[in-house]
Structure formats: C-alpha cells, structure tokens
Design an enzyme around this catalytic site. Structure first.
Site, short mmCIF file in Angstrom:
data_model
loop_
_atom_site.label_atom_id
_atom_site.label_comp_id
_atom_site.label_asym_id
_atom_site.label_seq_id
_atom_site.Cartn_x
_atom_site.Cartn_y
_atom_site.Cartn_z
N TYR A 100 0.69 -1.34 0.03
CA TYR A 100 0.22 -0.33 -0.02
C TYR A 100 0.85 1.43 -0.21
O TYR A 100 2.32 1.31 0.61
CB TYR A 100 -1.26 -0.15 1.14
CG TYR A 100 -2.39 0.54 1.28
CD1 TYR A 100 -3.33 0.33 0.40
CD2 TYR A 100 -2.75 1.51 1.94
CE1 TYR A 100 -4.66 0.50 0.02
CE2 TYR A 100 -3.82 2.22 2.07
CZ TYR A 100 -5.34 1.54 1.10
OH TYR A 100 -6.17 2.02 1.04
N GLY A 107 -6.69 -0.21 7.28
CA GLY A 107 -7.67 -0.31 8.92
C GLY A 107 -7.26 -1.83 9.20
O GLY A 107 -6.64 -2.68 8.44
N ALA A 108 -6.82 -1.58 10.74
CA ALA A 108 -7.10 -3.03 11.06
C ALA A 108 -7.49 -4.45 10.75
O ALA A 108 -6.60 -5.59 10.37
CB ALA A 108 -6.55 -3.03 12.85
N ASP A 109 -8.49 -3.93 11.00
CA ASP A 109 -9.55 -5.36 9.94
C ASP A 109 -9.35 -6.08 8.88
O ASP A 109 -9.75 -6.79 8.42
CB ASP A 109 -11.30 -4.57 10.89
CG ASP A 109 -11.04 -3.30 9.54
OD1 ASP A 109 -10.02 -2.78 9.42
OD2 ASP A 109 -12.28 -3.48 9.47
N THR A 184 -44.13 -0.29 -2.58
CA THR A 184 -43.33 0.75 -2.22
C THR A 184 -42.17 0.02 -1.17
O THR A 184 -41.39 0.45 -1.78
CB THR A 184 -43.86 1.90 -1.10
OG1 THR A 184 -44.73 2.23 -1.96
CG2 THR A 184 -42.62 2.96 -0.83
#
Length: 255
Positions: A100, A107-109, A184
């Site tokens: 990266y 993000g850690a996740d 709807t």
C-alpha cells in the site's frame, strides 16, 4: 484462554479461544462513550454466561477502527485481565507484505482478514467484508496484500435514502420476493438489495480484470450471509474470519 476483540464502527465482536478452537463468540454494540469499566461489566456478564472468569484469560489481542473504544478496551485489559493487550497496528508482525502507498492507512480489520484468508486458502483472494463500510481487498498468490476498495455499507446506504427521502418509509433490509416490486416497501428493498448485489459483483469483476487473476472470493461480516447467495462472484462465506485472523496474529507476535 485467548480473548480476541474486533472493534468495528457499529459492532464489537468478542471471541474466546481454547487452543485453536473458537469456544465462544459474542457481538455487542460499539459505543464510543463507554468506559473501560462499562465494557468490563458487559464482558464479565458474557463470560459468566459461558462459565468463564477473567482469571482464565491468558492473553488478549485487539483490532480496532475506533480509537476511543480501543483506549477503553486497553484499560479493561490492564485493570481486569492484568495485562496489556496486543494491538493490531504499526509494529505488529503480520507475516504479510503490505503493498500500500502508506501501510499505516490500512484498517486493522482489513489486514486481519487478509492474514486469516491467506493462511486458510493459500492462494490469491479477494476478501469482501460487509461491515459499516464494505471493503474489498486483494491478496496475490504470494501472500502479498495489494489494497482494494471501500464502499458505503448496505445499512449506511439505506440510512442515507431514508434520511434524504422523507416520504419513503423505513424498511427492513432484506431480500424481496421480486425485483419488479408491486408496493413501496418491496420497491425499496429491491433497490437496496439487488443494487448492492450488483455493486459487489461489479467491483469484484473489475478487480479480477485489473489484476488479471482468478482469485477465490471470500465474504465475511454481519451481512455476508444475506448478500452472498445472490451474488455471482462470492465463493465462500466465513463469518469468523476476523477472529481467526486475530488468533493467527497473536501466535505470530507472542513472546
């Protein structure tokens, strides 16, 4: 026993491992205003229901995308477990090259999921995590994390529609009986559900073309089971992928 905690923007998932076995897991609401003591009360009650006490917890590892809650969890661990937790972030050994531009931004996740998926399948992958945001992450056959895409989560998309279109009723996000709806409520459900299925398939197909690869596509996260069956691109659903990734990272980092 190993306590693993994944703090997300909407929910916090807690797991308790005995060796390699996920013995218990729970999902609670993430609340930035909760103190460490308040999280300890919640955790104590969950552990009590499982017949487990704090003194049986040998270690803790945490991933978090919510800094205030991470601080509360760290306080909980020091005060009630008697040790500081391992925290997924800069400095932790992942065993996975992060290709990266700025690895600290990931993000850690996302990293935890990538580690778990590659450890299990040992091949190129796209991991789709259905959370507050939906993330798409590509890992090549060498186990290198390349990056991916971040999209608004399904519930965020629904909330935006309900907030901005005041005459539309709030409806449950679920699979409607038809795409060409006759009322709807079903019309809203059709747009949200099938629109999101199209988003998932579209991003995955573009990632395949861009990488010139045929990766296995693995889904995880709270809404994975709702969406995955209707897509044409998701091959596997693994609801505990993040917890398993935390366990693996703990083993790679413990002294």
């Amino acid at each position: 026993m190993l306590l693993v905690i994944d703090v997300g923007n909407t929910n916090t998932v807690v797991g308790l491992y005995e060796g390699q076995t996920l013995a218990y897991n729970w999902r609670i609401t993430t609340d930035k205003g909760r103190t460490g003591d308040e999280y300890a009360m919640l955790l104590h009650e969950l552990l009590r229901l499982a017949g487990v006490t704090f003194d049986r917890i040998e270690d803790v590892i945490v991933s978090s995308v919510v800094p205030p809650t991470l601080q509360a969890i760290e306080s909980l661990c020091r005060k009630y477990v008697g040790r500081s937790p391992y925290v997924v972030g800069p400095g932790i050994k992942t065993g996975m090259p992060i290709l990266y531009e700025n690895p600290r931004e990931v993000g850690a996740d996302r990293i935890v999921n990538a580690v778990a998926a590659f450890a299990r399948w040992q091949r190129s992958l796209i991991v789709v995590d259905f959370g507050t945001a939906t993330t798409f992450d590509y890992i090549n056959a060498k186990g290198q994390y390349h990056g991916g895409a971040i999209a608004p989560g399904l519930k965020i998309s629904a909330d935006a529609l309900f907030d901005k279109a005041s005459k539309l009723p709030r409806v449950e996000v679920s699979r409607p009986p038809t795409v060409v709806a006759k009322n709807t409520v079903n019309s809203i459900q059709a747009g949200l559900f099938y629109g999101y299925v199209g988003l998932v398939d579209g991003i995955v197909e573009r990632m395949r073309k861009e990488t010139r690869d045929d990766p296995l596509v693995v889904a995880t996260g709270g809404l994975a089971t709702l969406i995955a069956d209707e897509t044409q691109t998701i091959h596997e659903v693994e609801s505990d992928l993040t917890l398993e990734g935390l366990r693996i990272l703990y083993l790679r980092n413990k002294g």
